[in-house]
Design a protein around this motif. Sequence first.
Motif, PDB file in Angstrom:
ATOM      1  N   PHE A 161     111.897  55.743 -10.865  1.00  0.00           N
ATOM      2  CA  PHE A 161     111.160  56.201  -9.684  1.00  0.00           C
ATOM      3  C   PHE A 161     110.088  55.166  -9.335  1.00  0.00           C
ATOM      4  CE2 PHE A 161     112.979  60.007 -11.446  1.00  0.00           C
ATOM      5  CZ  PHE A 161     113.364  60.735 -10.323  1.00  0.00           C
ATOM      6  N   ALA A 162     109.909  54.951  -8.062  1.00  0.00           N
ATOM      7  CA  ALA A 162     108.922  53.958  -7.634  1.00  0.00           C
ATOM      8  C   ALA A 162     108.321  54.349  -6.292  1.00  0.00           C
ATOM      9  CB  ALA A 162     109.578  52.579  -7.523  1.00  0.00           C
ATOM     10  N   PHE A 163     106.986  54.187  -6.216  1.00  0.00           N
ATOM     11  CA  PHE A 163     106.282  54.462  -4.967  1.00  0.00           C
ATOM     12  C   PHE A 163     105.418  53.271  -4.555  1.00  0.00           C
ATOM     13  CE2 PHE A 163     107.163  58.440  -7.142  1.00  0.00           C
ATOM     14  CZ  PHE A 163     107.837  59.159  -6.138  1.00  0.00           C
ATOM     15  N   ASP A 164     105.520  52.185  -5.302  1.00  0.00           N
ATOM     16  CA  ASP A 164     104.873  50.938  -4.913  1.00  0.00           C
ATOM     17  C   ASP A 164     105.625  49.783  -5.576  1.00  0.00           C
ATOM     18  OD1 ASP A 164     103.934  50.639  -7.609  1.00  0.00           O
ATOM     19  OD2 ASP A 164     102.169  51.845  -7.137  1.00  0.00           O
ATOM     20  N   ASP A 165     105.245  48.557  -5.265  1.00  0.00           N
ATOM     21  CA  ASP A 165     105.974  47.380  -5.762  1.00  0.00           C
ATOM     22  C   ASP A 165     105.945  47.283  -7.288  1.00  0.00           C
ATOM     23  OD1 ASP A 165     106.592  46.733  -3.196  1.00  0.00           O
ATOM     24  OD2 ASP A 165     104.998  45.219  -2.961  1.00  0.00           O
ATOM     25  N   ARG A 166     104.806  47.589  -7.886  1.00  0.00           N
ATOM     26  CA  ARG A 166     104.699  47.490  -9.337  1.00  0.00           C
ATOM     27  C   ARG A 166     105.646  48.478 -10.014  1.00  0.00           C
ATOM     28  NH1 ARG A 166     102.305  50.324 -13.090  1.00  0.00           N
ATOM     29  NH2 ARG A 166     101.158  51.587 -11.569  1.00  0.00           N
ATOM     30  N   GLN A 167     105.671  49.714  -9.515  1.00  0.00           N
ATOM     31  CA  GLN A 167     106.561  50.715 -10.094  1.00  0.00           C
ATOM     32  C   GLN A 167     108.029  50.334  -9.889  1.00  0.00           C
ATOM     33  OE1 GLN A 167     105.328  54.378  -8.237  1.00  0.00           O
ATOM     34  NE2 GLN A 167     103.674  54.733  -9.723  1.00  0.00           N
ATOM     35  N   PHE A 168     108.312  49.683  -8.749  1.00  0.00           N
ATOM     36  CA  PHE A 168     109.693  49.259  -8.499  1.00  0.00           C
ATOM     37  C   PHE A 168     110.122  48.204  -9.525  1.00  0.00           C
ATOM     38  CE2 PHE A 168     112.817  46.442  -6.462  1.00  0.00           C
ATOM     39  CZ  PHE A 168     113.832  47.352  -6.231  1.00  0.00           C
ATOM     40  N   GLU A 169     109.251  47.239  -9.789  1.00  0.00           N
ATOM     41  CA  GLU A 169     109.571  46.202 -10.776  1.00  0.00           C
ATOM     42  C   GLU A 169     109.777  46.820 -12.159  1.00  0.00           C
ATOM     43  OE1 GLU A 169     106.729  43.079 -10.787  1.00  0.00           O
ATOM     44  OE2 GLU A 169     107.049  42.537  -8.688  1.00  0.00           O
ATOM     45  N   GLU A 170     108.921  47.767 -12.514  1.00  0.00           N
ATOM     46  CA  GLU A 170     109.060  48.435 -13.807  1.00  0.00           C
ATOM     47  C   GLU A 170     110.357  49.242 -13.858  1.00  0.00           C
ATOM     48  OE1 GLU A 170     105.532  50.746 -14.034  1.00  0.00           O
ATOM     49  OE2 GLU A 170     104.249  49.076 -14.698  1.00  0.00           O
ATOM     50  N   GLY A 171     110.687  49.880 -12.747  1.00  0.00           N
ATOM     51  CA  GLY A 171     111.912  50.666 -12.691  1.00  0.00           C
ATOM     52  C   GLY A 171     113.149  49.795 -12.827  1.00  0.00           C
ATOM     53  N   PRO A 179     114.052  42.375 -10.494  1.00  0.00           N
ATOM     54  CA  PRO A 179     113.563  42.945  -9.235  1.00  0.00           C
ATOM     55  C   PRO A 179     114.309  42.434  -8.011  1.00  0.00           C
ATOM     56  CG  PRO A 179     111.722  42.373 -10.641  1.00  0.00           C
ATOM     57  CD  PRO A 179     112.956  41.835 -11.323  1.00  0.00           C
ATOM     58  N   SER A 180     114.866  41.236  -8.100  1.00  0.00           N
ATOM     59  CA  SER A 180     115.585  40.661  -6.958  1.00  0.00           C
ATOM     60  C   SER A 180     116.992  41.228  -6.794  1.00  0.00           C
ATOM     61  CB  SER A 180     115.681  39.142  -7.118  1.00  0.00           C
ATOM     62  OG  SER A 180     116.385  38.808  -8.313  1.00  0.00           O
ATOM     63  N   GLU A 181     117.489  41.946  -7.792  1.00  0.00           N
ATOM     64  CA  GLU A 181     118.877  42.443  -7.743  1.00  0.00           C
ATOM     65  C   GLU A 181     118.956  43.802  -7.034  1.00  0.00           C
ATOM     66  OE1 GLU A 181     121.234  40.719 -11.485  1.00  0.00           O
ATOM     67  OE2 GLU A 181     119.531  41.967 -12.087  1.00  0.00           O
ATOM     68  N   THR A 182     118.383  43.848  -5.848  1.00  0.00           N
ATOM     69  CA  THR A 182     118.328  45.115  -5.114  1.00  0.00           C
ATOM     70  C   THR A 182     119.701  45.605  -4.673  1.00  0.00           C
ATOM     71  OG1 THR A 182     117.899  43.867  -3.088  1.00  0.00           O
ATOM     72  CG2 THR A 182     115.984  44.709  -4.289  1.00  0.00           C
ATOM     73  N   VAL A 185     121.331  48.495  -6.890  1.00  0.00           N
ATOM     74  CA  VAL A 185     120.776  49.834  -7.040  1.00  0.00           C
ATOM     75  C   VAL A 185     120.999  50.629  -5.760  1.00  0.00           C
ATOM     76  CG1 VAL A 185     119.032  49.127  -8.720  1.00  0.00           C
ATOM     77  CG2 VAL A 185     118.468  49.113  -6.283  1.00  0.00           C
ATOM     78  N   VAL A 186     120.883  51.937  -5.887  1.00  0.00           N
ATOM     79  CA  VAL A 186     121.032  52.822  -4.735  1.00  0.00           C
ATOM     80  C   VAL A 186     120.003  53.939  -4.846  1.00  0.00           C
ATOM     81  CG1 VAL A 186     122.778  54.232  -5.904  1.00  0.00           C
ATOM     82  CG2 VAL A 186     122.663  54.222  -3.398  1.00  0.00           C
ATOM     83  N   SER A 187     119.444  54.329  -3.709  1.00  0.00           N
ATOM     84  CA  SER A 187     118.427  55.388  -3.687  1.00  0.00           C
ATOM     85  C   SER A 187     119.074  56.752  -3.865  1.00  0.00           C
ATOM     86  CB  SER A 187     117.666  55.348  -2.361  1.00  0.00           C
ATOM     87  OG  SER A 187     116.833  56.492  -2.230  1.00  0.00           O
ATOM     88  N   ILE A 188     118.375  57.641  -4.575  1.00  0.00           N
ATOM     89  CA  ILE A 188     118.811  59.037  -4.683  1.00  0.00           C
ATOM     90  C   ILE A 188     117.785  59.964  -4.044  1.00  0.00           C
ATOM     91  CG2 ILE A 188     120.196  58.648  -6.750  1.00  0.00           C
ATOM     92  CD1 ILE A 188     117.871  59.832  -8.389  1.00  0.00           C
ATOM     93  N   GLY A 189     116.851  59.386  -3.294  1.00  0.00           N
ATOM     94  CA  GLY A 189     115.841  60.179  -2.600  1.00  0.00           C
ATOM     95  C   GLY A 189     114.617  60.458  -3.442  1.00  0.00           C
TER      96      GLY A 189
END
Length: 285
Positions: A161-171, A179-182, A185-189
């Motif tokens: 789960f991520a709500f900012d850039d830092r959380q996205f990198e950790e996720g 982090p560049s391998e977007t 991944v796929v969103s589940i909402g």
Amino acid sequence: MSSMAQCSQKESVDPLWLADALAAEGGTLARMDIGIDADSELYEQVLVLSGKAYPEAAELIQELLASFQEEKAKEKRPAVLAQRRPEDTNRLLLNLLDLLERLSSPKDRKIIARLISFVGKWPEQYLWEPTDVKNGKHVPIRYAELKRRQQEEVNAFPIAFAFDDRQFEEGMQKLGLRPSETEKVVSIGCGGFIRKSDAETLRELFRRHERQRKIAAAADKTGKGFLLEMFRGELADHEYGYTRDPEPALSALGLTMQELSKDERMYQSFLLACRLEAKWYDEHC
């Protein structure tokens, strides 16, 4: 000789024989596999594909499809649980699918590959006993216990789960990705995301959870056991006592009032749950 063995020996299938074989299996499947969407889709799609492959039998096969759907609707009673599909039926379906694959378009071959996977998953993915073990004895499973087990499985699934850039990198790191391998991944909402390669596994997890809930609900013959616990639990979780609005609870269960009204046992259980939750709230709040 079984219908399956005959099928495996035929290079060119007599359409009337094909229709007879499908008709013989359809009644069994309609009565047996209630609530298992994948298995119903399996038989229905086999009929549709057979009608395409054998236009001369299309009218008869269409009648079989209508008959199967009608019988399935009649038999959709809570007391009917999933059972093991006969091995002869498995073999017949697999051989038919193999035959149809050779006669079908590339688009239909993709459908056939999916249907073959349905056959292969039986019965491990479908057979499930709605019981728990207490003091060495099997007892009907409680809704809260089933929900707890299922939540543990969801919690163990690789979701970030991520709500900012830092959380996205950790996720992304949690999922074993950069982090560049977007594109992987796929969103589940609701801020959640998973690896694309895990998407079907997650869908199957949720489908299995739904099947378990349906089977446990079907095993509650009176509507005062698992069903009542299920309805009361969701009504309480969605603050029915305060709002007197049952829709959020029903939505969480994937149900509607229209569906409930078609099943007297479920409907009466739901009404009782509403009364009990309203009474509890009035007495305690």
